[in-house]
Scaffold this motif. Structure first.
Motif, PDB file in Angstrom:
ATOM      1  N   ALA A  42      71.596  50.772  15.500  1.00  0.00           N
ATOM      2  CA  ALA A  42      71.466  52.175  15.914  1.00  0.00           C
ATOM      3  C   ALA A  42      70.570  52.286  17.145  1.00  0.00           C
ATOM      4  O   ALA A  42      70.848  53.069  18.062  1.00  0.00           O
ATOM      5  CB  ALA A  42      70.903  53.013  14.771  1.00  0.00           C
ATOM      6  N   VAL A  43      69.503  51.476  17.181  1.00  0.00           N
ATOM      7  CA  VAL A  43      68.608  51.482  18.339  1.00  0.00           C
ATOM      8  C   VAL A  43      69.337  50.956  19.572  1.00  0.00           C
ATOM      9  O   VAL A  43      69.287  51.563  20.648  1.00  0.00           O
ATOM     10  CB  VAL A  43      67.333  50.659  18.059  1.00  0.00           C
ATOM     11  CG1 VAL A  43      66.511  50.464  19.323  1.00  0.00           C
ATOM     12  CG2 VAL A  43      66.502  51.328  16.975  1.00  0.00           C
ATOM     13  N   ARG A  44      70.018  49.845  19.435  1.00  0.00           N
ATOM     14  CA  ARG A  44      70.704  49.248  20.590  1.00  0.00           C
ATOM     15  C   ARG A  44      71.825  50.153  21.110  1.00  0.00           C
ATOM     16  O   ARG A  44      72.093  50.182  22.309  1.00  0.00           O
ATOM     17  CB  ARG A  44      71.223  47.868  20.224  1.00  0.00           C
ATOM     18  CG  ARG A  44      70.067  46.871  20.147  1.00  0.00           C
ATOM     19  CD  ARG A  44      70.512  45.421  20.070  1.00  0.00           C
ATOM     20  NE  ARG A  44      69.345  44.552  20.130  1.00  0.00           N
ATOM     21  CZ  ARG A  44      68.629  44.151  19.087  1.00  0.00           C
ATOM     22  NH1 ARG A  44      68.952  44.556  17.869  1.00  0.00           N
ATOM     23  NH2 ARG A  44      67.596  43.359  19.239  1.00  0.00           N
ATOM     24  N   ARG A  45      72.479  50.884  20.234  1.00  0.00           N
ATOM     25  CA  ARG A  45      73.527  51.830  20.666  1.00  0.00           C
ATOM     26  C   ARG A  45      72.941  53.031  21.408  1.00  0.00           C
ATOM     27  O   ARG A  45      73.652  53.719  22.120  1.00  0.00           O
ATOM     28  CB  ARG A  45      74.330  52.317  19.467  1.00  0.00           C
ATOM     29  CG  ARG A  45      75.265  51.279  18.927  1.00  0.00           C
ATOM     30  CD  ARG A  45      76.068  51.825  17.787  1.00  0.00           C
ATOM     31  NE  ARG A  45      76.975  50.800  17.293  1.00  0.00           N
ATOM     32  CZ  ARG A  45      77.555  50.828  16.109  1.00  0.00           C
ATOM     33  NH1 ARG A  45      77.325  51.840  15.283  1.00  0.00           N
ATOM     34  NH2 ARG A  45      78.358  49.870  15.741  1.00  0.00           N
ATOM     35  N   ASN A  46      71.652  53.281  21.194  1.00  0.00           N
ATOM     36  CA  ASN A  46      70.972  54.413  21.831  1.00  0.00           C
ATOM     37  C   ASN A  46      69.750  53.934  22.601  1.00  0.00           C
ATOM     38  O   ASN A  46      68.710  54.592  22.615  1.00  0.00           O
ATOM     39  CB  ASN A  46      70.543  55.420  20.759  1.00  0.00           C
ATOM     40  CG  ASN A  46      71.717  56.029  20.041  1.00  0.00           C
ATOM     41  OD1 ASN A  46      72.351  56.939  20.553  1.00  0.00           O
ATOM     42  ND2 ASN A  46      72.036  55.506  18.859  1.00  0.00           N
ATOM     43  N   ILE A  47      69.882  52.796  23.254  1.00  0.00           N
ATOM     44  CA  ILE A  47      68.737  52.132  23.872  1.00  0.00           C
ATOM     45  C   ILE A  47      68.023  53.011  24.901  1.00  0.00           C
ATOM     46  O   ILE A  47      66.805  52.897  25.081  1.00  0.00           O
ATOM     47  CB  ILE A  47      69.141  50.761  24.490  1.00  0.00           C
ATOM     48  CG1 ILE A  47      67.908  49.884  24.723  1.00  0.00           C
ATOM     49  CG2 ILE A  47      69.970  50.948  25.739  1.00  0.00           C
ATOM     50  CD1 ILE A  47      67.204  49.451  23.475  1.00  0.00           C
ATOM     51  N   ARG A  49      67.134  55.907  24.576  1.00  0.00           N
ATOM     52  CA  ARG A  49      66.160  56.738  23.858  1.00  0.00           C
ATOM     53  C   ARG A  49      64.893  55.965  23.494  1.00  0.00           C
ATOM     54  O   ARG A  49      63.950  56.544  22.964  1.00  0.00           O
ATOM     55  CB  ARG A  49      66.778  57.266  22.558  1.00  0.00           C
ATOM     56  CG  ARG A  49      67.903  58.233  22.772  1.00  0.00           C
ATOM     57  CD  ARG A  49      68.481  58.613  21.409  1.00  0.00           C
ATOM     58  NE  ARG A  49      69.615  59.479  21.543  1.00  0.00           N
ATOM     59  CZ  ARG A  49      69.634  60.749  21.161  1.00  0.00           C
ATOM     60  NH1 ARG A  49      68.565  61.283  20.610  1.00  0.00           N
ATOM     61  NH2 ARG A  49      70.703  61.476  21.317  1.00  0.00           N
ATOM     62  N   PHE A  50      64.894  54.664  23.739  1.00  0.00           N
ATOM     63  CA  PHE A  50      63.787  53.814  23.295  1.00  0.00           C
ATOM     64  C   PHE A  50      63.196  53.005  24.454  1.00  0.00           C
ATOM     65  O   PHE A  50      63.378  51.792  24.547  1.00  0.00           O
ATOM     66  CB  PHE A  50      64.269  52.876  22.177  1.00  0.00           C
ATOM     67  CG  PHE A  50      64.675  53.596  20.938  1.00  0.00           C
ATOM     68  CD1 PHE A  50      63.730  53.948  19.983  1.00  0.00           C
ATOM     69  CD2 PHE A  50      66.004  53.964  20.741  1.00  0.00           C
ATOM     70  CE1 PHE A  50      64.106  54.638  18.847  1.00  0.00           C
ATOM     71  CE2 PHE A  50      66.380  54.653  19.598  1.00  0.00           C
ATOM     72  CZ  PHE A  50      65.435  55.002  18.653  1.00  0.00           C
ATOM     73  N   PRO A  51      62.429  53.682  25.325  1.00  0.00           N
ATOM     74  CA  PRO A  51      61.744  52.929  26.384  1.00  0.00           C
ATOM     75  C   PRO A  51      60.687  52.007  25.772  1.00  0.00           C
ATOM     76  O   PRO A  51      60.386  52.095  24.579  1.00  0.00           O
ATOM     77  CB  PRO A  51      61.112  54.024  27.250  1.00  0.00           C
ATOM     78  CG  PRO A  51      61.020  55.225  26.366  1.00  0.00           C
ATOM     79  CD  PRO A  51      62.131  55.106  25.357  1.00  0.00           C
ATOM     80  N   PHE A  54      58.112  53.153  23.342  1.00  0.00           N
ATOM     81  CA  PHE A  54      58.602  53.627  22.042  1.00  0.00           C
ATOM     82  C   PHE A  54      58.938  52.450  21.128  1.00  0.00           C
ATOM     83  O   PHE A  54      58.764  52.523  19.918  1.00  0.00           O
ATOM     84  CB  PHE A  54      59.865  54.467  22.224  1.00  0.00           C
ATOM     85  CG  PHE A  54      59.642  55.870  22.694  1.00  0.00           C
ATOM     86  CD1 PHE A  54      58.580  56.220  23.512  1.00  0.00           C
ATOM     87  CD2 PHE A  54      60.523  56.870  22.335  1.00  0.00           C
ATOM     88  CE1 PHE A  54      58.395  57.519  23.954  1.00  0.00           C
ATOM     89  CE2 PHE A  54      60.353  58.173  22.767  1.00  0.00           C
ATOM     90  CZ  PHE A  54      59.281  58.492  23.581  1.00  0.00           C
ATOM     91  N   CYS A  55      59.457  51.383  21.738  1.00  0.00           N
ATOM     92  CA  CYS A  55      59.961  50.250  20.959  1.00  0.00           C
ATOM     93  C   CYS A  55      59.928  49.017  21.851  1.00  0.00           C
ATOM     94  O   CYS A  55      60.272  49.091  23.026  1.00  0.00           O
ATOM     95  CB  CYS A  55      61.388  50.576  20.530  1.00  0.00           C
ATOM     96  SG  CYS A  55      62.300  49.217  19.817  1.00  0.00           S
ATOM     97  N   PHE A  56      59.478  47.891  21.299  1.00  0.00           N
ATOM     98  CA  PHE A  56      59.535  46.645  22.057  1.00  0.00           C
ATOM     99  C   PHE A  56      59.700  45.484  21.096  1.00  0.00           C
ATOM    100  O   PHE A  56      59.457  45.601  19.892  1.00  0.00           O
ATOM    101  CB  PHE A  56      58.310  46.467  22.963  1.00  0.00           C
ATOM    102  CG  PHE A  56      56.974  46.529  22.264  1.00  0.00           C
ATOM    103  CD1 PHE A  56      56.384  45.394  21.720  1.00  0.00           C
ATOM    104  CD2 PHE A  56      56.295  47.742  22.161  1.00  0.00           C
ATOM    105  CE1 PHE A  56      55.148  45.459  21.092  1.00  0.00           C
ATOM    106  CE2 PHE A  56      55.056  47.823  21.537  1.00  0.00           C
ATOM    107  CZ  PHE A  56      54.484  46.677  21.003  1.00  0.00           C
TER     108      PHE A  56
END
Length: 169
Positions: A42-47, A49-51, A54-56
């Motif tokens: 879900a994260v990779r499909r909406n990457i 949205r996740f700079p 936010f996510c690493f």
């Protein structure tokens, strides 16, 4: 609204990496009741949205450090590109827009509340530290006055006529 999860359960899953408080993808997936693969997909499909703030993805060294801290026996991950993703408070808030189950939303709310609680505790401790510093400085100043008064009394006494006899050589 009742708490879905006690804050203590969430607090135990918060780590600090790169100066950020984060939760590992594995722990979030468990809390949300989804598979890690589902969460990461879900994260990779909406990457977009996740700079990075936010996510690493953890580096090998960070992952090894974490594994030694929490004693993960099975490696379960390895090789380049397979180290866990970690999510900051902002990233966790963003997860609620890509994971839409009721459980994920309810857990997300509790996680955000826990982050806010921890931030407030840090602020309160900071305020307490400032108060202690102020009192310490304040009392140090009072003691300085007392010692200055004692020194002045000693200096004044040394200028008075001495009692006793003086001998000449």
């Amino acid at each position: 609204m009742e708490d879905v999860l006690p804050a203590k359960i969430i607090e135990k899953r918060i780590y600090v990496f790169r100066g950020q408080k984060v939760i590992i993808d594995r722990d979030l997936a468990e809390l949300y009741g989804v598979k890690i693969r589902t969460l990461n997909q879900a994260v990779r499909r909406n990457i977009e949205r996740f700079p990075n703030d936010f996510c690493f993805q953890l580096t090998r060294e960070e992952w090894e450090s974490l594994r030694s801290q929490i004693v993960i026996l099975k490696s379960g991950r390895g090789g380049k590109g397979f180290y866990p993703l970690v999510f900051t408070e902002s990233g966790i808030a963003m997860l609620s827009s890509v994971l839409k189950s009721k459980q994920a939303i309810a857990v997300n709310i509790q996680i955000i509340r826990t982050f806010i609680y921890l931030r407030n505790m840090a602020i309160e401790h900071s305020d307490l530290r400032l108060r202690i510093d102020f009192l310490e400085k304040h009392y140090d100043e009072q003691f300085k006055i007392v010692f200055d008064a004692l020194r002045q009394t000693i200096d004044e006494d040394s200028g008075k006529n001495e009692i006793g006899f003086k001998t000449q050589k």
